[in-house]
Scaffold this motif. Sequence first.
Motif, mmCIF file in Angstrom:
data_model
loop_
_atom_site.group_PDB
_atom_site.id
_atom_site.type_symbol
_atom_site.label_atom_id
_atom_site.label_comp_id
_atom_site.label_asym_id
_atom_site.label_seq_id
_atom_site.Cartn_x
_atom_site.Cartn_y
_atom_site.Cartn_z
ATOM 1 N N LEU A 522 50.965 50.393 13.080
ATOM 2 C CA LEU A 522 51.830 50.061 14.219
ATOM 3 C C LEU A 522 51.495 48.677 14.763
ATOM 4 O O LEU A 522 52.397 47.890 15.100
ATOM 5 N N GLY A 523 50.212 48.359 14.847
ATOM 6 C CA GLY A 523 49.823 47.034 15.322
ATOM 7 C C GLY A 523 50.368 45.928 14.440
ATOM 8 O O GLY A 523 50.862 44.900 14.929
ATOM 9 N N LEU A 524 50.326 46.132 13.120
ATOM 10 C CA LEU A 524 50.857 45.126 12.199
ATOM 11 C C LEU A 524 52.370 44.999 12.339
ATOM 12 O O LEU A 524 52.923 43.886 12.289
ATOM 13 N N ALA A 525 53.068 46.124 12.511
ATOM 14 C CA ALA A 525 54.522 46.073 12.680
ATOM 15 C C ALA A 525 54.890 45.351 13.968
ATOM 16 O O ALA A 525 55.817 44.521 13.993
ATOM 17 N N LEU A 526 54.178 45.659 15.054
ATOM 18 C CA LEU A 526 54.448 44.972 16.323
ATOM 19 C C LEU A 526 54.130 43.485 16.221
ATOM 20 O O LEU A 526 54.840 42.641 16.791
ATOM 21 N N ASP A 527 53.086 43.152 15.492
ATOM 22 C CA ASP A 527 52.739 41.744 15.323
ATOM 23 C C ASP A 527 53.856 41.001 14.597
ATOM 24 O O ASP A 527 54.198 39.873 14.951
ATOM 25 N N ALA A 528 54.432 41.636 13.571
ATOM 26 C CA ALA A 528 55.537 41.009 12.839
ATOM 27 C C ALA A 528 56.755 40.812 13.735
ATOM 28 O O ALA A 528 57.565 39.902 13.508
ATOM 29 N N GLN A 529 56.894 41.651 14.753
ATOM 30 C CA GLN A 529 58.013 41.531 15.686
ATOM 31 C C GLN A 529 57.701 40.630 16.866
ATOM 32 O O GLN A 529 58.562 40.417 17.729
ATOM 33 N N GLY A 530 56.466 40.108 16.924
ATOM 34 C CA GLY A 530 56.081 39.257 18.040
ATOM 35 C C GLY A 530 55.831 40.013 19.330
ATOM 36 O O GLY A 530 55.888 39.434 20.421
ATOM 37 N N HIS A 531 55.550 41.296 19.252
ATOM 38 C CA HIS A 531 55.342 42.128 20.440
ATOM 39 C C HIS A 531 53.946 41.868 21.004
ATOM 40 O O HIS A 531 52.964 41.863 20.256
ATOM 41 N N PRO A 532 53.816 41.696 22.322
ATOM 42 C CA PRO A 532 52.486 41.391 22.894
ATOM 43 C C PRO A 532 51.485 42.531 22.765
ATOM 44 O O PRO A 532 50.278 42.296 22.842
ATOM 45 N N ALA A 533 51.944 43.760 22.559
ATOM 46 C CA ALA A 533 51.009 44.884 22.436
ATOM 47 C C ALA A 533 50.255 44.856 21.121
ATOM 48 O O ALA A 533 49.297 45.608 20.932
ATOM 49 N N ALA A 534 50.690 43.986 20.197
ATOM 50 C CA ALA A 534 50.033 43.962 18.881
ATOM 51 C C ALA A 534 48.565 43.570 18.990
ATOM 52 O O ALA A 534 47.723 44.088 18.249
ATOM 53 N N GLN A 535 48.227 42.662 19.908
ATOM 54 C CA GLN A 535 46.864 42.135 19.940
ATOM 55 C C GLN A 535 45.836 43.239 20.132
ATOM 56 O O GLN A 535 44.849 43.324 19.393
ATOM 57 N N VAL A 536 46.036 44.084 21.132
ATOM 58 C CA VAL A 536 45.034 45.113 21.396
ATOM 59 C C VAL A 536 44.981 46.127 20.260
ATOM 60 O O VAL A 536 43.915 46.663 19.929
ATOM 61 N N LEU A 537 46.122 46.404 19.605
ATOM 62 C CA LEU A 537 46.122 47.357 18.498
ATOM 63 C C LEU A 537 45.410 46.803 17.271
ATOM 64 O O LEU A 537 44.878 47.567 16.464
ATOM 65 N N LEU A 538 45.399 45.495 17.110
ATOM 66 C CA LEU A 538 44.715 44.904 15.964
ATOM 67 C C LEU A 538 43.252 44.588 16.257
ATOM 68 O O LEU A 538 42.432 44.558 15.347
ATOM 69 N N GLU A 539 42.933 44.351 17.525
ATOM 70 C CA GLU A 539 41.551 43.999 17.866
ATOM 71 C C GLU A 539 40.743 45.174 18.411
ATOM 72 O O GLU A 539 39.543 45.254 18.165
ATOM 73 N N ARG A 540 41.376 46.069 19.162
ATOM 74 C CA ARG A 540 40.654 47.204 19.751
ATOM 75 C C ARG A 540 41.456 48.501 19.604
ATOM 76 O O ARG A 540 41.699 49.211 20.588
ATOM 77 N N PRO A 541 41.901 48.845 18.407
ATOM 78 C CA PRO A 541 42.748 50.038 18.250
ATOM 79 C C PRO A 541 42.038 51.329 18.638
ATOM 80 O O PRO A 541 42.680 52.294 19.062
ATOM 81 N N GLU A 542 40.708 51.356 18.496
ATOM 82 C CA GLU A 542 39.971 52.579 18.801
ATOM 83 C C GLU A 542 40.113 52.975 20.269
ATOM 84 O O GLU A 542 40.108 54.172 20.598
ATOM 85 N N PHE A 543 40.272 51.981 21.158
ATOM 86 C CA PHE A 543 40.423 52.274 22.581
ATOM 87 C C PHE A 543 41.787 52.886 22.863
ATOM 88 O O PHE A 543 41.898 53.914 23.545
ATOM 89 N N VAL A 544 42.834 52.299 22.318
ATOM 90 C CA VAL A 544 44.176 52.831 22.545
ATOM 91 C C VAL A 544 44.288 54.231 21.944
ATOM 92 O O VAL A 544 44.855 55.143 22.567
ATOM 93 N N LEU A 545 43.750 54.417 20.758
ATOM 94 C CA LEU A 545 43.776 55.728 20.103
ATOM 95 C C LEU A 545 43.062 56.768 20.961
ATOM 96 O O LEU A 545 43.571 57.894 21.152
ATOM 97 N N ALA A 546 41.883 56.419 21.475
ATOM 98 C CA ALA A 546 41.104 57.379 22.263
ATOM 99 C C ALA A 546 41.807 57.737 23.568
ATOM 100 O O ALA A 546 41.822 58.906 23.978
ATOM 101 N N VAL A 547 42.400 56.757 24.221
ATOM 102 C CA VAL A 547 43.119 57.043 25.467
ATOM 103 C C VAL A 547 44.343 57.910 25.172
ATOM 104 O O VAL A 547 44.657 58.858 25.906
ATOM 105 N N HIS A 548 45.037 57.600 24.101
ATOM 106 C CA HIS A 548 46.213 58.396 23.720
ATOM 107 C C HIS A 548 45.820 59.850 23.464
ATOM 108 O O HIS A 548 46.507 60.783 23.893
ATOM 109 N N ARG A 549 44.703 60.052 22.785
ATOM 110 C CA ARG A 549 44.219 61.407 22.530
ATOM 111 C C ARG A 549 43.852 62.104 23.835
ATOM 112 O O ARG A 549 44.133 63.289 24.026
ATOM 113 N N GLU A 550 43.225 61.366 24.749
ATOM 114 C CA GLU A 550 42.835 61.938 26.045
ATOM 115 C C GLU A 550 44.055 62.359 26.852
ATOM 116 O O GLU A 550 44.020 63.371 27.576
ATOM 117 N N LEU A 551 45.145 61.618 26.696
ATOM 118 C CA LEU A 551 46.366 61.935 27.437
ATOM 119 C C LEU A 551 47.120 63.117 26.832
ATOM 120 O O LEU A 551 48.091 63.596 27.419
#
Length: 575
Positions: A522-551
């Motif tokens: 998903l981070g790579l797809a967003l990066d190809a689209q120029g989406h600003p959320a790509a950065q955190v998914l490519l650099e710190r995906p473990e944090f977003v994944l963990a928060v998503h699981r917690e939610l």
Amino acid sequence: MTSLDTPPHRLARTDLDALLRGEGGADAVAPLLAGERSWRLLLVRALADAMAPLPDTLPGTPLPPPADGWELLRRAWRAAPVEVERLLLYPAVGTWAAHTLRRVRGTVASDTPLWVDAGHLHAVAASAAVLAGLDFRCRVAVRDGWAVLPGIGGARAGEPVVEVVAEAGVVRVGSVRVGAEGWHALRELRADGCVVAFDDLDPYRGLRGRLTPRPVRSAGRWSGLFAEAWRILADDPETARAVASGLRSVVPRPRSEPYRPHSASSGDAFGAVVASEPDDAEQFACTLVHESQHHRLSAFMHLFTLYEDGGAERFHAPWRDDPRPLGGLLQGVYAFTGVAAFWRRRPGDLARFEYVLWREQTLSALAGVRDAARLTPLGRDLVAALTERLTAWRADPVPARIERCAALAAADHRATWRALHVRPPADSVARAARAHATTAGVPLPAPDGDTVVPAPVPRGLDTRAVLVRRMLAGEDPGTVAGAVEGARAEDVALVTGDPAVARAAFTARILRGPDPDAWSGLGLALDAQGHPAAQVLLERPEFVLAVHRELGGGTDPVELAAACVIPPATGRSPG
């Protein structure tokens, strides 16, 4: 046997500097070869001393006492020291000696009876005596239906032990005469300027544990590929001479999936390259360079200390799926500097891709290890020298399309690795989840304090990179997915330039349950689209994944990623 008669080992400053950069021809390698000679002979002597207190007859052994084997080896040494020393320096002999020494000392456990490993001494001694031209009789073990004389060859046998008899220049192993029908001589790979053993027989050829002798039927193809690979290496004579000076044997393994070759080497077996059957000569040449770099650094580390032992920290190695210790990472950055140098000289889009990918991946790994506390001053010099060399290559012109492909592959491996193996602090994840549940869109800063926890890897982290390679090689994108193990339709969409399709598929996978690979996709797809959320998914995906699981997993993953931010002053994180 006899005195080692070894002068002190010295390395000229110019050679040291070249070796620290991952360079140096045969002259720079020569002192390392001398060091390996001392290392191996000391290893054999240490094994002899360690085996001396063993009982004359080991439990269960059908073989003579070890003392008989040492005595035959001494006789051979006295008669032909050059030939016997060459045998003792053979890679598989090093693997056997190191493994057996560890077993005798109790530092390695094995289900194999000790007499099997210790008794291989008789086969080594028999080979030495044959090379020395002695008349002798001894018994050697038959394992997996083979009696093997290291460095010479082997014969099939049905009994558990056979007698080796040499009289008047005629050698028999059991009922088989060496050189006659039924004898499988150790074959060779030959090229202009290099001759190496093609070892599909020795039980210790595989670097770890015993392997069944298995003469390969494709030896002719290996021979042709080796000759062609050597012509490729000869385009850089210094590299070719350096590889030739240290290469002793090639151990064939079955062919793997295209663009996923397997190779290995070991500090115990200097000069051996274990390799899957190559796709082509260019891949074979690259493998020889890769493993020769490992040989070079292993020999260097037998003379110098680059890091202090101990420590549980693990690092991101872009050529591996698992977290690596400091020593393993140093081996990797050294080898892949050589790989990048090899591809830098080769023509074509695929070669350009390999060059840029491994240049950048190696620089990334060097940056990750630069501040490691256990590096010695010389280890820091090595990291600095490799970094300087690779950084200078960034001035090389490369087509923008190749740069993009390499950037995608590099970002993919790092992000997927982090999503799999890196764990953010649980309390920070819980706070972020509560904040997002209370006020959607509130900034959620990614915390410091991550830890590396090795996790199972469901598929190769190079899957999308292999797709890129196959398409750069001219394969049809519509059919390539089925040819790459682990590849899915969304991976093909991603690498062929359809990020919208890829984004939808990766989002759907995330909503079905925890899926680290889907988050990096998903981070790579967003990066190809120029989406600003790509950065955190490519650099710190473990944090977003963990928060998503917690939610609870039902939260929109793009919306959540857009809320997560990387603070500008964040500390260094694992990998």
